[in-house]
Design a protein around this motif. Sequence first.
Motif, PDB file in Angstrom:
ATOM      1  N   ILE A   1       0.839  -1.198   0.000  1.00  0.00           N
ATOM      2  CA  ILE A   1       0.000   0.000   0.000  1.00  0.00           C
ATOM      3  C   ILE A   1       0.876   1.250   0.000  1.00  0.00           C
ATOM      4  N   THR A   2       1.916   1.258   0.836  1.00  0.00           N
ATOM      5  CA  THR A   2       2.787   2.419   0.972  1.00  0.00           C
ATOM      6  C   THR A   2       4.001   2.316   0.063  1.00  0.00           C
ATOM      7  N   ARG A   3       4.544   3.459  -0.275  1.00  0.00           N
ATOM      8  CA  ARG A   3       5.842   3.545  -0.940  1.00  0.00           C
ATOM      9  C   ARG A   3       6.919   3.682   0.132  1.00  0.00           C
ATOM     10  N   PRO A   4       8.166   3.311  -0.169  1.00  0.00           N
ATOM     11  CA  PRO A   4       9.245   3.606   0.782  1.00  0.00           C
ATOM     12  C   PRO A   4       9.294   5.101   1.084  1.00  0.00           C
ATOM     13  N   GLY A   5       9.651   5.454   2.322  1.00  0.00           N
ATOM     14  CA  GLY A   5       9.652   6.852   2.727  1.00  0.00           C
ATOM     15  C   GLY A   5      10.498   7.739   1.835  1.00  0.00           C
ATOM     16  N   ILE A   6      11.656   7.259   1.396  1.00  0.00           N
ATOM     17  CA  ILE A   6      12.548   8.071   0.570  1.00  0.00           C
ATOM     18  C   ILE A   6      11.962   8.298  -0.821  1.00  0.00           C
ATOM     19  N   MET A   7      10.994   7.441  -1.231  1.00  0.00           N
ATOM     20  CA  MET A   7      10.361   7.567  -2.535  1.00  0.00           C
ATOM     21  C   MET A   7       8.928   8.092  -2.442  1.00  0.00           C
ATOM     22  N   ALA A   8       8.544   8.631  -1.304  1.00  0.00           N
ATOM     23  CA  ALA A   8       7.194   9.176  -1.147  1.00  0.00           C
ATOM     24  C   ALA A   8       6.979  10.352  -2.094  1.00  0.00           C
ATOM     25  N   PHE A   9       5.752  10.483  -2.597  1.00  0.00           N
ATOM     26  CA  PHE A   9       5.422  11.606  -3.464  1.00  0.00           C
ATOM     27  C   PHE A   9       5.483  12.917  -2.678  1.00  0.00           C
ATOM     28  N   GLU A  10       5.615  14.014  -3.406  1.00  0.00           N
ATOM     29  CA  GLU A  10       5.736  15.326  -2.762  1.00  0.00           C
ATOM     30  C   GLU A  10       4.567  15.611  -1.822  1.00  0.00           C
ATOM     31  N   THR A  11       3.354  15.264  -2.251  1.00  0.00           N
ATOM     32  CA  THR A  11       2.176  15.559  -1.442  1.00  0.00           C
ATOM     33  C   THR A  11       2.063  14.677  -0.202  1.00  0.00           C
ATOM     34  N   ALA A  12       2.900  13.624  -0.120  1.00  0.00           N
ATOM     35  CA  ALA A  12       2.866  12.708   1.026  1.00  0.00           C
ATOM     36  C   ALA A  12       4.097  12.858   1.908  1.00  0.00           C
ATOM     37  N   GLY A  13       4.764  14.008   1.837  1.00  0.00           N
ATOM     38  CA  GLY A  13       5.913  14.261   2.694  1.00  0.00           C
ATOM     39  C   GLY A  13       7.241  13.856   2.104  1.00  0.00           C
ATOM     40  N   GLY A  14       7.307  13.633   0.782  1.00  0.00           N
ATOM     41  CA  GLY A  14       8.554  13.253   0.131  1.00  0.00           C
ATOM     42  C   GLY A  14       9.625  14.315   0.243  1.00  0.00           C
ATOM     43  N   VAL A  15      10.896  13.883   0.233  1.00  0.00           N
ATOM     44  CA  VAL A  15      12.026  14.809   0.424  1.00  0.00           C
ATOM     45  C   VAL A  15      12.861  14.975  -0.832  1.00  0.00           C
ATOM     46  N   ILE A  16      12.572  14.205  -1.893  1.00  0.00           N
ATOM     47  CA  ILE A  16      13.244  14.405  -3.173  1.00  0.00           C
ATOM     48  C   ILE A  16      12.178  14.632  -4.240  1.00  0.00           C
ATOM     49  N   PRO A  17      12.482  15.403  -5.287  1.00  0.00           N
ATOM     50  CA  PRO A  17      11.480  15.673  -6.325  1.00  0.00           C
ATOM     51  C   PRO A  17      11.082  14.391  -7.056  1.00  0.00           C
ATOM     52  N   ASN A  18       9.792  14.112  -7.101  1.00  0.00           N
ATOM     53  CA  ASN A  18       9.284  12.952  -7.830  1.00  0.00           C
ATOM     54  C   ASN A  18       8.745  13.322  -9.203  1.00  0.00           C
ATOM     55  N   HIS A  19       8.564  14.624  -9.458  1.00  0.00           N
ATOM     56  CA  HIS A  19       8.076  15.082 -10.751  1.00  0.00           C
ATOM     57  C   HIS A  19       8.947  16.235 -11.253  1.00  0.00           C
ATOM     58  N   LEU A  20       9.207  16.241 -12.547  1.00  0.00           N
ATOM     59  CA  LEU A  20       9.828  17.369 -13.241  1.00  0.00           C
ATOM     60  C   LEU A  20       8.912  17.778 -14.388  1.00  0.00           C
ATOM     61  N   THR A  21       9.027  19.017 -14.824  1.00  0.00           N
ATOM     62  CA  THR A  21       8.257  19.517 -15.950  1.00  0.00           C
ATOM     63  C   THR A  21       9.226  20.128 -16.952  1.00  0.00           C
ATOM     64  N   GLY A  22       9.388  19.449 -18.076  1.00  0.00           N
ATOM     65  CA  GLY A  22      10.360  19.894 -19.060  1.00  0.00           C
ATOM     66  C   GLY A  22      10.542  18.838 -20.128  1.00  0.00           C
ATOM     67  N   PHE A  23      11.777  18.321 -20.262  1.00  0.00           N
ATOM     68  CA  PHE A  23      12.119  17.390 -21.323  1.00  0.00           C
ATOM     69  C   PHE A  23      12.612  16.069 -20.735  1.00  0.00           C
ATOM     70  N   LEU A  24      12.189  14.957 -21.363  1.00  0.00           N
ATOM     71  CA  LEU A  24      12.591  13.621 -20.935  1.00  0.00           C
ATOM     72  C   LEU A  24      12.992  12.819 -22.167  1.00  0.00           C
ATOM     73  N   TRP A  25      14.139  12.160 -22.085  1.00  0.00           N
ATOM     74  CA  TRP A  25      14.624  11.296 -23.169  1.00  0.00           C
ATOM     75  C   TRP A  25      14.843   9.915 -22.583  1.00  0.00           C
ATOM     76  N   GLU A  26      14.206   8.894 -23.154  1.00  0.00           N
ATOM     77  CA  GLU A  26      14.350   7.541 -22.642  1.00  0.00           C
ATOM     78  C   GLU A  26      14.446   6.553 -23.791  1.00  0.00           C
TER      79      GLU A  26
END
Length: 376
Positions: A149-174
Motif C-alpha cells: 500500500i505504501t511507498r518507501p519513505g525516501i520515494m514518497a510523493f511530494e504531497t505525502a511528505g517526500g524529500v526528493i522531487p518525484n516530478h519534473l516539468t520539461g524534457f525527458l529522453w528515454e
Amino acid sequence: MRQRYYPSLFQTLSGIGVYFFCGLMAAMPATAVASGHAGHMSGDDASGLPGDFLLFPAVTGIVRFDQEPQKKLSNSDVIPELNMFYTMDYQRFRFLGEWLVSTKTHNLERFQLGLHAGDEATVWLGRFHNPIGYWNMQFHHGGFLQTTITRPGIMAFETAGGVIPNHLTGFLWEGLHELGEGGLYYTVGAGAGPQINKGLEAFNLVEPGGSHRPGVSFRLGYQPISYGIDEFGVSGAYNQIHSDELAVKNVNQFVASAYANRQIDSVRLLSEVVYLNNTLESPLGGKTHDDFLSAYGQVEWQLNPTWTLVGRVEGTFGARNDPYLAMFPKYVEDRFLGGVRFKLNHSNALKVEASRDHLRNDHFGQVMFQWSAVFP
C-alpha cells in the motif's frame, strides 16, 4: 533553462491537457469500463478510442496507535481515490496523461507529449516522473500496480511528505539499447522542479505559479536475460529548490542511488540505497551543508496466483538534527513493514499492511487496509 520560460510554455500545455481530458471523458461510452483489462498499453481500448484509457480506483483505511503525545497525524483515516490514465501512439507521436483525484490531493500527475526518435527511444515534453531510482519509474499512482500500500519513505510523493522531487516539468529522453542477452535502459530528464512550501510542491500544470528552479536527473539500468523482470542500475540528480521557509531561501541538492530488482522463482527481492547531499542557503547568505543515506529492502513471496506475502525494512542514516529533514515532519525515517495481498481476480485486489513507523518527532504503529482495482 530560465525560470521565466516555464509559465508561458506550460500554461499552454495545461490548457491543451484540460480540454483533451474533458473531451475524452465526454466521448467515452459507458460500456468502456465493463470489459476485461487489455493487459497492454498500446492499440485501441474497449471504447473504440485509439490508445488505452484505464481507471485505477482505490479506497484505503488507516488506523494508527501508540503515537507520541504531540502527535501530528489522526488516529484513523479513510482515503478514496481515482486515478485516470490515458496513453496513445499515432505514427511517430505519443501521448501520456494521468490525473489523480482523492480526498487528500488532486493533480495532473503526468502530461507528456512524445516523439519516437528511433526504434527504441522517445523524447517527451511535459510533466513526468523524475527518473530517480527504480521505484519511482516502475510504480506510479495506481494502487493496483504495486504489491504494498505504501511507498518507501525516501520515494514518497511530494504531497505525502517526500524529500526528493518525484516530478519534473520539461524534457525527458528515454530508450533501450540491446546489449548481449539483455538491454541497457536509459532515461535523462531536465526541467522545472519543486519549491518548498510546507513540504515539496511540484510544478502544477493546471495552476502554474511559484518559484520553480531547474533540475536534471538520469537513470541507467541493465535488464539481463532477454529483458526479464530483473534489473540493476544507478541514478542521479541535481536540483535547485527555492524555499518559502523563513530560515531557508534556497536548497542545492545532489541525489545518487543504486538499486537491484531480482526474481528467484516465486520470490522477488527489491532493494535501493539513496544518498542525499543538501546545501541550505539562508536569506542572509549563510550556508549549511548536510547529507544522509536512506536504504530499503523489500521481499515478496508469491504463494500462488492469488496470495502474496510482503515485508520491507527501511532506514535513514545520518538524519539526526539534519536541517533539511527538519522541514519535512511527515518523512518516514525508519519503518518495519509486513503485509499480504489477495488478488480477487485479474482486476481487483485487497491488501492488509502493518508497520512500525518512525518520523522525526513521532513513533507509532499503523495498520492499513486497501481495495484497489483497474478498469477496463
